[in-house]
Design a protein around this motif. Structure first.
Motif, PDB file in Angstrom:
ATOM      1  N   ASP A  92     106.716  -1.658  20.381  1.00 53.24           N
ATOM      2  CA  ASP A  92     106.308  -1.034  19.122  1.00 53.24           C
ATOM      3  C   ASP A  92     105.045  -1.749  18.679  1.00 53.24           C
ATOM      4  OD1 ASP A  92     105.992   0.077  16.637  1.00 53.24           O
ATOM      5  OD2 ASP A  92     107.923  -0.570  15.857  1.00 53.24           O
ATOM      6  N   VAL A  93     103.905  -1.165  18.999  1.00 55.07           N
ATOM      7  CA  VAL A  93     102.613  -1.769  18.694  1.00 55.07           C
ATOM      8  C   VAL A  93     101.977  -0.953  17.584  1.00 55.07           C
ATOM      9  CG1 VAL A  93     100.365  -2.435  19.605  1.00 55.07           C
ATOM     10  CG2 VAL A  93     102.382  -2.530  21.085  1.00 55.07           C
ATOM     11  N   ARG A  94     101.726  -1.573  16.455  1.00 51.32           N
ATOM     12  CA  ARG A  94     101.113  -0.880  15.313  1.00 51.32           C
ATOM     13  C   ARG A  94      99.616  -1.125  15.354  1.00 51.32           C
ATOM     14  NH1 ARG A  94     105.519   0.204  11.573  1.00 51.32           N
ATOM     15  NH2 ARG A  94     107.312   0.065  12.940  1.00 51.32           N
ATOM     16  N   THR A  95      98.877  -0.063  15.462  1.00 51.05           N
ATOM     17  CA  THR A  95      97.421  -0.181  15.529  1.00 51.05           C
ATOM     18  C   THR A  95      96.783   0.690  14.461  1.00 51.05           C
ATOM     19  OG1 THR A  95      97.198   1.660  17.062  1.00 51.05           O
ATOM     20  CG2 THR A  95      97.475  -0.535  18.028  1.00 51.05           C
ATOM     21  N   VAL A  96      95.506   0.526  14.296  1.00 48.98           N
ATOM     22  CA  VAL A  96      94.708   1.436  13.478  1.00 48.98           C
ATOM     23  C   VAL A  96      94.021   2.387  14.450  1.00 48.98           C
ATOM     24  CG1 VAL A  96      94.421  -0.174  11.563  1.00 48.98           C
ATOM     25  CG2 VAL A  96      92.771  -0.199  13.423  1.00 48.98           C
TER      26      VAL A  96
ATOM     27  N   PRO B  66     102.717  10.238  20.162  1.00 47.88           N
ATOM     28  CA  PRO B  66     101.276  10.119  19.913  1.00 47.88           C
ATOM     29  C   PRO B  66     101.012   9.107  18.797  1.00 47.88           C
ATOM     30  CG  PRO B  66     102.002  12.421  19.750  1.00 47.88           C
ATOM     31  CD  PRO B  66     103.228  11.576  19.901  1.00 47.88           C
ATOM     32  N   PRO B  67      99.916   8.392  18.854  1.00 47.50           N
ATOM     33  CA  PRO B  67      99.598   7.439  17.783  1.00 47.50           C
ATOM     34  C   PRO B  67      99.449   8.163  16.446  1.00 47.50           C
ATOM     35  CG  PRO B  67      98.175   7.080  19.676  1.00 47.50           C
ATOM     36  CD  PRO B  67      98.920   8.358  19.923  1.00 47.50           C
TER      37      PRO B  67
ATOM     38  N   VAL C 150      91.112   3.279  15.395  1.00 47.15           N
ATOM     39  CA  VAL C 150      90.028   2.831  16.267  1.00 47.15           C
ATOM     40  C   VAL C 150      90.560   1.985  17.437  1.00 47.15           C
ATOM     41  CG1 VAL C 150      89.449   0.721  14.999  1.00 47.15           C
ATOM     42  CG2 VAL C 150      87.673   1.950  16.231  1.00 47.15           C
ATOM     43  N   MET C 151      91.755   1.439  17.301  1.00 47.48           N
ATOM     44  CA  MET C 151      92.318   0.568  18.329  1.00 47.48           C
ATOM     45  C   MET C 151      93.307   1.254  19.262  1.00 47.48           C
ATOM     46  SD  MET C 151      93.068  -2.870  16.114  1.00 47.48           S
ATOM     47  CE  MET C 151      93.872  -3.648  17.491  1.00 47.48           C
ATOM     48  N   HIS C 152      93.731   2.490  18.977  1.00 43.63           N
ATOM     49  CA  HIS C 152      94.778   3.134  19.769  1.00 43.63           C
ATOM     50  C   HIS C 152      94.496   3.058  21.274  1.00 43.63           C
ATOM     51  CE1 HIS C 152      96.709   4.415  16.204  1.00 43.63           C
ATOM     52  NE2 HIS C 152      96.065   5.549  16.004  1.00 43.63           N
ATOM     53  N   GLN C 153      93.336   3.520  21.688  1.00 41.34           N
ATOM     54  CA  GLN C 153      93.019   3.550  23.116  1.00 41.34           C
ATOM     55  C   GLN C 153      92.756   2.146  23.666  1.00 41.34           C
ATOM     56  OE1 GLN C 153      93.491   6.165  25.045  1.00 41.34           O
ATOM     57  NE2 GLN C 153      94.143   7.227  23.190  1.00 41.34           N
ATOM     58  N   GLN C 154      92.181   1.272  22.833  1.00 40.38           N
ATOM     59  CA  GLN C 154      91.900  -0.091  23.289  1.00 40.38           C
ATOM     60  C   GLN C 154      93.183  -0.835  23.628  1.00 40.38           C
ATOM     61  OE1 GLN C 154      89.790  -1.785  19.990  1.00 40.38           O
ATOM     62  NE2 GLN C 154      87.917  -0.631  20.383  1.00 40.38           N
ATOM     63  N   VAL C 155      94.190  -0.690  22.795  1.00 37.07           N
ATOM     64  CA  VAL C 155      95.446  -1.405  23.017  1.00 37.07           C
ATOM     65  C   VAL C 155      96.141  -0.884  24.266  1.00 37.07           C
ATOM     66  CG1 VAL C 155      97.752  -1.832  22.077  1.00 37.07           C
ATOM     67  CG2 VAL C 155      95.746  -2.077  20.608  1.00 37.07           C
ATOM     68  N   LEU C 156      96.194   0.425  24.419  1.00 35.77           N
ATOM     69  CA  LEU C 156      96.825   0.988  25.615  1.00 35.77           C
ATOM     70  C   LEU C 156      96.092   0.529  26.871  1.00 35.77           C
ATOM     71  CD1 LEU C 156      99.084   2.832  26.661  1.00 35.77           C
ATOM     72  CD2 LEU C 156      97.446   4.714  26.550  1.00 35.77           C
ATOM     73  N   ALA C 157      94.775   0.536  26.843  1.00 31.43           N
ATOM     74  CA  ALA C 157      93.987   0.077  27.995  1.00 31.43           C
ATOM     75  C   ALA C 157      94.254  -1.401  28.291  1.00 31.43           C
ATOM     76  CB  ALA C 157      92.496   0.304  27.738  1.00 31.43           C
ATOM     77  N   GLN C 158      94.378  -2.208  27.259  1.00 27.51           N
ATOM     78  CA  GLN C 158      94.628  -3.640  27.455  1.00 27.51           C
ATOM     79  C   GLN C 158      96.004  -3.877  28.075  1.00 27.51           C
ATOM     80  OE1 GLN C 158      92.283  -6.170  26.727  1.00 27.51           O
ATOM     81  NE2 GLN C 158      93.696  -7.296  28.002  1.00 27.51           N
ATOM     82  N   ILE C 159      97.013  -3.164  27.602  1.00 29.80           N
ATOM     83  CA  ILE C 159      98.362  -3.315  28.173  1.00 29.80           C
ATOM     84  C   ILE C 159      98.354  -2.891  29.643  1.00 29.80           C
ATOM     85  CG2 ILE C 159     100.729  -2.444  28.085  1.00 29.80           C
ATOM     86  CD1 ILE C 159     100.372  -2.328  24.992  1.00 29.80           C
ATOM     87  N   LYS C 160      97.693  -1.774  29.929  1.00 30.97           N
ATOM     88  CA  LYS C 160      97.594  -1.332  31.335  1.00 30.97           C
ATOM     89  C   LYS C 160      96.877  -2.372  32.188  1.00 30.97           C
ATOM     90  CE  LYS C 160      97.803   3.656  30.656  1.00 30.97           C
ATOM     91  NZ  LYS C 160      97.110   4.946  30.793  1.00 30.97           N
ATOM     92  N   HIS C 161      95.851  -2.995  31.640  1.00 33.37           N
ATOM     93  CA  HIS C 161      95.116  -4.034  32.367  1.00 33.37           C
ATOM     94  C   HIS C 161      96.025  -5.228  32.676  1.00 33.37           C
ATOM     95  CE1 HIS C 161      91.883  -6.677  33.621  1.00 33.37           C
ATOM     96  NE2 HIS C 161      92.324  -7.570  32.745  1.00 33.37           N
ATOM     97  N   TRP C 162      96.794  -5.669  31.672  1.00 35.56           N
ATOM     98  CA  TRP C 162      97.689  -6.815  31.879  1.00 35.56           C
ATOM     99  C   TRP C 162      98.733  -6.530  32.950  1.00 35.56           C
ATOM    100  CZ3 TRP C 162      98.603  -7.216  25.948  1.00 35.56           C
ATOM    101  CH2 TRP C 162      97.560  -7.935  25.354  1.00 35.56           C
TER     102      TRP C 162
ATOM    103  N   GLY D 122      96.033  -2.174   8.042  1.00 39.32           N
ATOM    104  CA  GLY D 122      97.414  -2.217   8.483  1.00 39.32           C
ATOM    105  C   GLY D 122      97.999  -0.817   8.566  1.00 39.32           C
ATOM    106  N   SER D 123      99.204  -0.738   9.039  1.00 34.34           N
ATOM    107  CA  SER D 123      99.897   0.536   9.180  1.00 34.34           C
ATOM    108  C   SER D 123     100.610   0.884   7.881  1.00 34.34           C
ATOM    109  CB  SER D 123     100.909   0.418  10.322  1.00 34.34           C
ATOM    110  OG  SER D 123     101.641   1.596  10.456  1.00 34.34           O
ATOM    111  N   THR D 124     100.413   2.102   7.386  1.00 34.56           N
ATOM    112  CA  THR D 124     101.110   2.569   6.192  1.00 34.56           C
ATOM    113  C   THR D 124     101.579   4.003   6.425  1.00 34.56           C
ATOM    114  OG1 THR D 124      99.224   3.597   5.061  1.00 34.56           O
ATOM    115  CG2 THR D 124      99.525   1.208   4.754  1.00 34.56           C
ATOM    116  N   ASP D 125     102.366   4.498   5.493  1.00 30.25           N
ATOM    117  CA  ASP D 125     102.838   5.882   5.566  1.00 30.25           C
ATOM    118  C   ASP D 125     101.847   6.871   4.965  1.00 30.25           C
ATOM    119  OD1 ASP D 125     105.167   5.065   6.775  1.00 30.25           O
ATOM    120  OD2 ASP D 125     106.267   4.896   4.898  1.00 30.25           O
TER     121      ASP D 125
END
Length: 123
Positions: free
Chosen positions: A6-10, A37-38, A12-24, A68-71
């Protein structure tokens, strides 16, 4: 086996975080994808009546962007103006033993009641 993160992003970071996890995990035979979907971002124009009404009640409030993440996004996605406002201290958010001042809770309840009664009738 499977794992869910459960990764909470903003936005602008959605694709960056997924790419980083795939890289790791690139050296391992794993499938990495979204369960859902984000979430979109939430934005209410500062000229909306709910913002103006809140500023009339609390003139010293700053209009800011939350990273941060909000509703809020779930409201603004359906063209419902929304604000994030509460009695908590920003430096206490999501920490162990989080606290807020009791007098600010009472003040927030009064403001919420006013907004529900006045702004709610405008819609």
């Amino acid at each position: 086996c499977s794992a869910t993160l459960d990764v909470r992003t903003v936005p602008v970071m959605h694709q960056q975080v997924l790419a980083q996890i795939k890289h790791w995990l690139k050296d391992f035979p794993v499938l990495v994808n979204y369960c859902y979907p984000p979430a979109p971002f939430g934005l209410t124009d500062k000229n909306e009546s709910i913002v103006k009404m809140l500023l009339a009640l609390k003139p010293n409030l700053k209009i800011t962007t939350s990273f941060g993440s909000t509703d809020q996004c779930w409201f603004t996605q359906y063209q419902i103006p929304a604000v994030i406002f509460g009695p908590g201290e920003e430096n206490q958010a999501h920490k162990p033993n989080e606290w807020c001042y009791l007098n600010k809770i009472y003040e927030a309840v009064e403001i919420y009641n006013f907004l529900i009664q006045k702004w709610g009738k405008m819609k």
